[in-house]
Every structure is written in structure tokens, then in C-alpha cells.
Design a protein around this motif. Sequence first.
Motif, PDB file in Angstrom:
ATOM      1  N   CYS A 144       1.661 -26.022  11.095  1.00 15.96           N
ATOM      2  CA  CYS A 144       2.402 -26.357   9.874  1.00 15.96           C
ATOM      3  C   CYS A 144       1.434 -26.738   8.747  1.00 15.96           C
ATOM      4  N   THR A 165       9.694 -21.326  11.204  1.00 12.36           N
ATOM      5  CA  THR A 165       9.620 -22.777  11.032  1.00 12.36           C
ATOM      6  C   THR A 165      10.804 -23.526  11.634  1.00 12.36           C
ATOM      7  N   CYS A 214       3.464 -18.302   7.204  1.00 11.86           N
ATOM      8  CA  CYS A 214       4.065 -18.834   8.426  1.00 11.86           C
ATOM      9  C   CYS A 214       3.642 -18.017   9.645  1.00 11.86           C
TER      10      CYS A 214
END
Lengths: 161, 213
Positions: free
Chosen positions: B17, B108, B162
Motif C-alpha cells: 500500500c 485494494t 496498484c
Amino acid sequence: MKQVPALKIDGITIAQSLAIIEYLEETRPTPRLLPQDPKKRAQVRMISDVITSGIQPLQNLSVLKQVGQENQLTWAQKAIRSGFNALEQVLWSTAGKYCVGDEVSMADLCLVPQVANAERFKVDLTPYPTISRINKTLMALEAFQVSHPCRQPDTPPELRA
Amino acid sequence: YPVFPQPILYSYFRSSCSWRVRIALALKSIDYETIPINLIKDGGQQFSEEFQALNPMKQVPALKIDGITIAQSLAIIEYLEETRPTPRLLPQDPKKRAQVRMISDVITSGIQPLQNLSVLKQVGQENQLTWAQKAIRSGFNGESFPLQTHPTLFQVSMADLCLVPQVANAERFKVDLTPYPTISRINKTLMALEAFQVSHPCRQPDTPPELRA
């Protein structure tokens, strides 16, 4: 992803609830679901993500199936409590009438269904007075009522409002 | 307009992250200071009172910028996009933006939370590898669908930020990437870009010496 929701709109199909909501916001901009100010928008997205990445995925159906029936309730409660502990604190600095200030936002759309999940998993909401207050205020609004699980085409008769 | 000090990123070298945000900062050429938060040392520095006051989620990344602190990687990235709009990380067209957000959210919300440190601690050490592999495979299987049917994203976007860290997680958990040729190809293309290299876990201030590039 073999999940709901998916929205077929304007010739495309979008999955992932926040991607759908942001698309609706960009193409049908009134009334706003995100404030105009970038810092407040960041707060709305942060709170939304706390719920949609930090809490819900950990207590959804497919994960609960994996942890085994005897562990499900404890697991779900832990995920929700952990997330709500953090969320309650975040809301102290962002909340007015609603999650961010005094306008309904995407964050509120995430909060109410998660509180319903908390109730379903018998999580005591006493430690989360801000979450509870905001949830109560939102549940008085028509949009949150007509969309409620108890009022859907597929609501089983015994759960229908 | 008030002048704020340099942004501060609270980051762990290995946190996927955190890596997403590091890529965004690199792509937008935003200088920043890193304050490393070690997720394992001292029982996890993210649990310190000091850090908790900054980010009640007790997670990295958190970015202190323009007088506010933002947590949650995508909220940070969207803020950077809105306040430092070039180069773009989201296309202009709303339908393409929806695709970018959808792919980002698959990762995510659908994959990473199920294989992060705190969940793995809960499933127990003997189950961790299997659990993580299942989460990643399941997500990559679903992920392949949007990537194959939407080949029109020709600019680096938030979705790519991501993807790369998630592929690195897959490799760390020994997930065979052969079933995911699209993911592999895109990952390889992205890893050739400087922003993805300078932000890599092996090049951070808190990278342990034995893992340093």
C-alpha cells in the motif's frame, strides 16, 4: 469478480461499489456525493476506503466460509470492531451532521450498510457513539430507506418491511 | 496561499500500500520525506501512541501534506491527482476512469486486505501461505477479466500503481504467475519505468541491508 454489485449503464458494466459511485458522481453530478474541496474529498474517500478495504472484505461471505462456521461470528466481530475503533476516531475530526461535515457524501453511503452488518453480527455499538449518531441521522433520509435490504425486489417475505 | 513544509510519507519499505503512494509521488515528481514505520519491530511501530494519533487506522501509508494527514492509499492518490494534476493518473473520460477505479478497487479491496499482515497473524502461521496464495489467485483470476476486456488503457494510471505492488506480493507468497499472462506482461512493462524502480521496496530508507538493491 463474480460479485455484486455490478451496474450496466451508458453501454458499459462497472463493478466495485466505489468505482460505480464515482462514475455516477462524474456523470450525474447533482446532488453532489463528494464535496468540492480536495481536502474534504480526501476525507470522504479515506473514510469510504476504511470501510470498503478495511472492514467489509474481512467479513464478507467468501472469507467467512473460509474461516469455518464455528469461527465466523468471532472473526466478523473482530473485523468490524477493529475497523469501527479506528473509524470512530477518524470521525471526531471530520464529522458534522454526517461523516464529513454537514452534507451527505459517499462516506455515509458506506457507513450505513456497514452498521447494518455490525448489527447482524451482534456487535455492540455503544463504544461508537459518533458512528451510531450519524447512522441514525442517515436512516431518517428517504434514500437510505428505499434502498434498505428489507425493501428490495429479492427481499424474502419474512424479512420484508 | 500558505506554504507548507515538504510532504511527509509514513511508509514501510515492504508495504504494498505504501509502494502505491511512493509510485504516485515519483510519477508526479513530488519531493517528500519518508518517516519509516516498521510494522514488525517493537511489536509493530504502527501501534505506538504517537502514530495512532496521526492515523487511527494504525496502518501505513499516511501522507502529511498541505496541512492535513491522509490515510488510505487511493484517497491519497486521488488527492495528489486533484491537487497536482500532471502527469495524469486518471484518464479524462469518465468510462475509462471507472475502469481504472474498478481495477484499483479489485486489488485494494478484493485482494490485498485478505493477505495483509494483521489478517495473516489471525489465520496462524501454518496457514498463512495457503491463505495468502488463495486470496491472490482468486483476485488475479477475477482481475484478468477486466484487464482482457478493457485493453484501451494506454497511459499509466492509478490501476498500474496498484498492480505492481500486488504482483510483488504474489511473488513473495510464491504464487505462480503463469496463469496470468496479461498481468505479467503489464507488470514487466511498468517495472521498466523509473518511478516504479525508485519507489521499489529494495530502494527505501528503511530497506534492510540484505534486501537493498
